[in-house]
Design a protein around this motif. Structure first.
Motif: not given
Length: 191
Positions: A2-4, A52-58, A63-73
């Motif tokens: 995954s990519k962050n 965070g939010l984990l979504v399927d990568a387009p 070489q990435t199956d997931k895209l992770q958004f890490t939220f910093v509140d």
């Protein structure tokens, strides 16, 4: 693999940053959503919160199956500016959270300056649109958007900043904001 992508939520105290982080997230850390007892007692964010939010990568993301958004509140209180600056140092994208009824306030402007110094990418999130009666909502939002565009035009971000009007509390337009995060990732990555 995954990519962050780190997404900071900054804005004035009580603009709804933590509620927005909760609405956007599918994963939470032990430090997410003001679990600190002092935060609960005082009713404000005191520390950086991570979720965070984990979504399927387009398919076009190699070489990435997931895209992770890490939220910093980040906290919004002026006395916690060092914590806000610390959070801003680790983010790739800033969500500037603005209360729909109050507009730009002191810490909103301070967070905008911090964002200018630290970031290249910004999305404005107008939160708490549910506070407006449905019949008057669009008129009030257009006035606020115009003020925001005028303010942003005087910054390095310029007047073409993406804006999303949401209600984090009621989940209104949260899917559209999530899609906007994906767009921001691909725009930043040059994909």
């Amino acid at each position: 693999m995954s990519k962050n992508f780190n997404v900071g939520l900054l804005g004035h105290v009580d603009s709804g940053k933590t509620t927005l982080a909760r609405a956007l997230s599918s994963i939470s850390s032990t430090a997410a959503f003001d679990k600190n007892p002092q935060s609960v007692d005082r009713g404000i964010t005191l520390d950086l919160g991570f979720s965070g939010l984990l979504v399927d990568a387009p398919p076009n993301l190699p070489q990435t199956d997931k895209l992770q958004f890490t939220f910093v509140d980040c906290p919004g209180h002026a006395s916690l500016i060092r914590t806000i600056i610390g959070g801003a140092q680790i983010i790739d994208l800033m969500l500037l959270v603005v209360d729909a009824q109050k507009g730009i306030q002191t810490q909103t402007a301070e967070c905008l300056v911090i964002g200018e110094l630290r970031q290249k990418k910004l999305i404005v999130v107008i939160n708490k649109i549910d506070a407006f009666a449905t019949a008057q909502r669009e008129i009030k939002l257009e006035k606020l958007r115009a003020r925001l565009v005028k303010t942003l035009a005087a910054t390095s971000f310029g007047s073409e900043v993406p804006m999303y009007a949401v209600s984090a509390l009621e989940g209104i337009y949260i899917p559209e904001l999530r899609a906007g995060l994906s767009d921001a990732y691909f725009h930043r990555s040059g994909m």
